[in-house]
Design an enzyme around this catalytic site. Sequence first.
Site, short mmCIF file in Angstrom:
data_model
loop_
_atom_site.label_atom_id
_atom_site.label_comp_id
_atom_site.label_asym_id
_atom_site.label_seq_id
_atom_site.Cartn_x
_atom_site.Cartn_y
_atom_site.Cartn_z
N GLY A 177 4.77 -10.24 10.14
CA GLY A 177 4.46 -11.63 10.46
C GLY A 177 5.35 -12.14 11.56
N GLY A 178 5.24 -13.44 11.83
CA GLY A 178 6.01 -14.03 12.90
C GLY A 178 7.50 -14.04 12.64
N GLY B 147 9.12 -11.74 10.37
CA GLY B 147 9.65 -10.50 9.86
C GLY B 147 8.57 -9.61 9.28
N LEU C 193 3.83 -3.40 4.14
CA LEU C 193 2.56 -4.07 3.80
C LEU C 193 2.01 -4.86 4.99
CD1 LEU C 193 3.45 -5.45 0.24
CD2 LEU C 193 2.01 -3.48 0.80
N GLY C 194 2.88 -5.36 5.84
CA GLY C 194 2.43 -6.13 7.00
C GLY C 194 3.59 -6.75 7.74
N VAL D 117 7.01 -7.38 5.66
CA VAL D 117 6.91 -7.38 4.19
C VAL D 117 6.71 -5.95 3.72
CG1 VAL D 117 5.68 -8.25 2.17
CG2 VAL D 117 5.93 -9.70 4.20
N ASP E 184 0.91 -24.82 5.94
CA ASP E 184 0.30 -23.61 6.53
C ASP E 184 -0.72 -23.00 5.58
OD1 ASP E 184 -0.12 -21.83 8.59
OD2 ASP E 184 1.54 -20.51 8.04
N LYS F 188 10.18 -9.45 1.52
CA LYS F 188 10.08 -9.93 2.90
C LYS F 188 11.43 -9.78 3.57
CE LYS F 188 7.89 -13.80 3.93
NZ LYS F 188 7.64 -15.25 4.11
#
Length: 531
Positions: free
Chosen positions: A249-250, A252, A246-247, A254, A367, A269
């Site tokens: 990030g910083g 790891g 799905l995407g 997902v 965040d 995740k």
Amino acid sequence: MYWNVENPLESQVPSSRFLAVELDTKCNPEVEDLDDNHIGIDNSSLISISSVSAGFYDPEDGNMYGFNLTSTKPMQVWVDYDSKHTILSVTIAPYSSSTTKPSRPLLSVAHDLSTSLEPKAVYAGFSSATDTANKHYILGWSFRLNGEAAALNYSALSLMTIQESSAQQFLTHGRPHSYKTLICKVLLPIVAVAILVSAALFSVYMKRRLQARRTELEWQREYGPPSFTYKELLAATNGFNDKMLLGRGGFGSVYRGVLPVSKQMVAIKRVSPESRQGMNEFMSEIVILGHLRHRNLVQLLGHCRHKQQLLLVYDYMPNGSLDSYLHTPHRNNTKLCWAQRFHIIKGIASGLFYLHEDWEQVVIHRDIKTSNVLLDDEMNARLGDFGLARSHDHGADAHTTHLAGTYGYIAPELARLGKATKATDVFAFGVLMMEVACAKRPIWGNTVNGDPLTLADWVLTTWRARSITDTVDPRLDAYVEEEIELVLKLGLLCSHPSPNSRPHMRRIMQYLERNASLPADLQPDALLSSD
């Protein structure tokens, strides 16, 4: 040592093209017969093109000393070829841990290797033949093209004493000892050492297993037992296939997954095991998000810790992030109408109110941004990603002392002091409200002086010059003007430079639900001042 231009495995017949450096030991070991005890260079023939009695030039006095190749004393040999001057040199010296290469070679001959070795492949190696009881041992060798070969690691040649002992046994009285003697004096000590080393390694292995088990038990006492097995999550994602991604990030990646038994759709995740910050995020999500229950927060379903693999399992949000709807115009050919956007803003405010005031502890998210707001199948907002979140008791101060967050959403005092509070969350929420109404990034351009242009400054400047609704996303066909004015002005008030001038989430909820009105004196100039 020999260089052969044919593959020695293809034929038992010696190649007709080879270059060899021979160490001839055809002599009686009890007689110093240096005529047969020599070093030679052979070119495609067993007759040397040049040879000299074995010996070496002492590095200290420069004198030549003879060396019996069958003395059973270890030695070191250097073979060098100078392609520029076509000189092949051979140097020998007695071996010791302080051996240095003599500056003068024992044998040098002018010979152009390119005339004798021109094939596609050249093989370098060792060969030995004898009709006596001589035994030869190679303890280490180093080879390099176009430069000087690396020096040997003398400390690694600890087997030398064993090899010397074995060689001495075979050479005593010119005949080999019995195999029983060899086994008793050489092989049995080796086997004993091997057994001791194996026992030591097994002991270390068992200690590590025990420590790993203790760590696992301590982890489970602190954070609870794993909710899912690694095998389940591996099956749910088809082995973490990129098609399920799905995407990233910083901390790891997902993945989308389907649990094998319940067939429930989930988001998994996979925290990067190399990241220390990823481990902190993993524990923060378990400790904080694992205990939170609210309709506007992403639900953590469980976790899994398998060796170095750290995994978190959430409810799957089929409509992705709010960020993608605001800043990807053609996402699924869908755009958010004003009613949906206002509903999303109120949902995020409800979730923040729960975190700040309605749960048993205060949770500072740290965040808040549109990419951390996910949308479920009914377009309800769910605040997620609690990896940076911190909690503390009501009435106590937060213990954050380092800067965290995303550029554009960070309050001025947070940038100066690094201390997150409920007011710094409110600042980020104010920026998010304006971003939803205007569909512009928190930092979306530059001023005439080249400085970054913040969304709050642009909305405030537009309000002072014309009408605040001139900043509204032009893709909105229709909207309730009173609601959008409320969102924009409340967004400016929440992102006020002074944290003491920002409202608390309870008051913000009252404004959004129209149970209270914004201050009557709320004007652009009042939003510029700071304490």
